[in-house]
Design a protein around this motif. Structure first.
Motif: not given
Length: 568
Positions: A261-265, A273-278, A367-375
């Motif tokens: 939650i904290m990362y997605n926020m 859109v979520v930005i992944l560091q990895d 976070p990877p799932n949320r980013r895929r869902l957003q895109l």
């Protein structure tokens, strides 16, 4: 439901030979077959709770058995009573599903046939000779009947001790939120997520009070306290929005991971859109390029890209294959019950509630799932609204194609459920229409967490055994009402507003009499009942303008003829 539908040599991809997992062309409903009556299931609802998909299955099968018309049929020179043809069943069940709030108008005729095949496999129906257990059913004149046994599925029962333990554990977890720990400050744990230095400093600034002058009065809180507050606040909001007394049958609090939650926020682009560091967790570059190409079509299709016929279909098939090959759905298996329970909020009068609930639930995703869902949602939403998008399927529109291609990779149960396809299609349709609101970061959540942390920091919240516990801030939403109450309030509210408008016209002294008469005449034409209620008689209307009764002229006036002398 064991896997995606396979259609060999499908023209939907624009190529021939390889397997294509896009939906097969839907049969156009025949106009020569009359539609059956729609059952009463559209006015019923399955309340939130565990195993909601199974309870929906029982509701659909019960409504189908109770409402499907039965009559005599002749086949191969023999008469059969109390039966129906497959085509009649498709017609009736198709209308039933489309008018049900849990499935909606996005249901296709092909999906209805698939559901009837599951009815046959699960012995909800049998052929006229008593055979069942296969999925050999098509939209034709084959005869079927209802078996004598009940088609209802039994709901698994949890052991009372395990349920009691879950409640006790949840209570302990909730109490641990408010325990003050006099531990030294430490940096946030990564827990497999790669926090950037800038975001870590930003999070620390929001959590820890930097005012050294008041450091004596403030109590030290640990990173674990922060995480527990995040978990507690989002569960409280979710429980309030859904209007349930407890979430323990819908989601285990341990499934709520505060780090996600904290990362997605905190780690989002300017578009949210979520930005992944990895970057290894991100979508492959070729998938991102393909999605960008179709999302911005035709602007992104420059002269360097191929322009052969069927190019768009090939690109779409590439994206579909990637998402359909993912090991689990984007909403994950563990949150299946949670999202299925929100599906019963997807009604016009509960639209705002559904958006708020989905907004919080999507924050729980890795976070990877949320980013895929957003895109994915951004792409299919743009494609379905793009009038310049070439036809991607021979018998299906772009919107229907998007829903029925990607629904399975968004939501499905680890243990296959017979209604998964219909439930997922309903959810994806709603996500498409409201993806911008649902997938944005709710600012009120950050504010609520900071308020709770401030209570902790100042020692306003103590252990239960230490004394009086100060009340926590409460968050309330509008009271949930039924659809009938909503319709009644809608009518009464709109009528009151129109009546108020009439009074404003009447009491407007600056309005010329001629103009007032004109407006009242127009109002009487548009809202005759409200106008008649205000002016029940012609005298009451005349009294408004102070008109005096006029003497009407006789309808027939006899005039004496004038005689003229005849002179030459």
């Amino acid at each position: 439901m064991a896997g995606p539908t396979v259609v060999r040599g499908c023209a939907a991809a624009g190529v021939s030979g390889p397997e294509c997992r896009l939906p097969p062309p839907c049969r156009v409903p025949g106009a020569d077959r009359p539609s059956g009556p729609v059952g009463g299931m559209e006015n019923q609802g399955v309340p939130p709770g565990p195993y909601r998909a199974t309870r929906l299955w029982n509701e659909v099968t019960t409504s189908f058995r109770a409402g499907m018309p039965l009559r005599k049929h002749r086949q191969h020179f023999k008469k059969y009573g109390n039966c129906f043809t497959a085509g009649e069943a498709v017609d009736w069940l198709y209308d039933l599903l489309r008018n049900n709030n849990n499935f909606g108008p996005e249901v296709t005729r092909q999906q209805t046939i698939q559901l009837l095949r599951k009815f046959l496999k699960n012995h909800v129906i049998e052929d006229i000779k008593g055979k069942w257990g296969s999925e050999n059913l098509d939209d034709n004149s084959q005869l079927f009947r209802f078996p004598a046994n009940s088609p209802l599925k039994t709901l698994p029962r949890r052991h009372p001790e395990s349920r009691k333990n879950r409640i006790e554990n949840f209570s302990k977890d909730k109490d641990s939120i408010f325990k003050l720990r006099n531990l030294s400050r430490r940096t946030p744990k990564k827990h497999g997520l790669h926090f950037s230095q800038e975001n870590a400093e930003k999070m620390n600034c929001e959590i820890i009070n930097e005012d050294q002058e008041n450091s004596v009065d403030n109590r030290e809180i640990s990173q674990k306290d922060v995480e527990e507050v995040w978990r507690y606040v989002i569960l409280i909001y979710l429980q309030t929005i859904l209007g349930v007394s407890s979430l323990e049958e819908v989601i285990n609090p341990k499934q709520v991971i505060p780090q996600y939650i904290m990362y997605n926020m905190a780690n989002t682009s300017k578009h949210g859109v979520v930005i992944l560091q990895d970057k290894s967790d991100d979508l492959p570059h070729w998938v991102l390029s393909a999605m960008k190409c179709l999302a911005n079509w035709p602007r992104s299709n420059d002269m360097n890209n191929p322009t052969y016929v069927g190019f768009e279909r090939d690109v779409f098939r590439t994206i579909a294959d990637y998402f359909l090959d993912l090991p689990e759905p984007l909403l994950t298996f563990e949150y299946y019950e949670l999202f299925v329970n929100i599906l019963g909020l997807l009604q016009p009068h509960l639209e705002r509630v559904a958006i708020d609930a989905l907004q919080l639930c999507c924050l729980l995703l890795p976070p990877p799932n949320r980013r895929r869902l957003q895109l994915l949602m951004r792409m299919i939403s743009r494609m379905s609204q793009n009038v310049d998008m070439p036809q991607l399927h021979d018998a299906m529109g772009t919107r229907s194609l998007m829903i029925h291609t990607f629904s399975r990779c968004v939501l499905r149960c680890a243990e296959e459920v017979d209604l998964d396809e219909l439930l997922a299609a309903r959810l994806v349709s709603f996500l498409m229409d409201h993806q911008q609101e649902i997938l944005q970061v709710p600012s009120y959540l950050q504010t609520a967490v900071e308020k709770h942390l401030d209570y902790l920091r100042k020692g306003h919240i103590k252990n239960p055994g230490d004394g009086v516990i100060a009340p926590l801030p409460t968050y309330s939403y509008c009271k949930q009402i039924s659809a009938q109450e909503f319709d009644e309030q809608k009518v009464s509210t709109s009528q009151a507003a129109v009546a108020e408008l009439l009074e404003n016209i009447i009491k407007n002294k600056s309005l010329p009499v001629k103009e007032k008469r004109k407006k009242l005449k127009q109002f009487q034409k548009e809202y005759p009942l409200i106008y008649q209620k205000r002016f029940p008689t012609s005298e009451s209307e005349a009294a408004l303008f102070g008109d005096k009764p006029t003497i009407k002229q006789p309808m027939l006036i006899l005039r004496k003829p004038k005689f003229r002398t005849l002179r030459y």
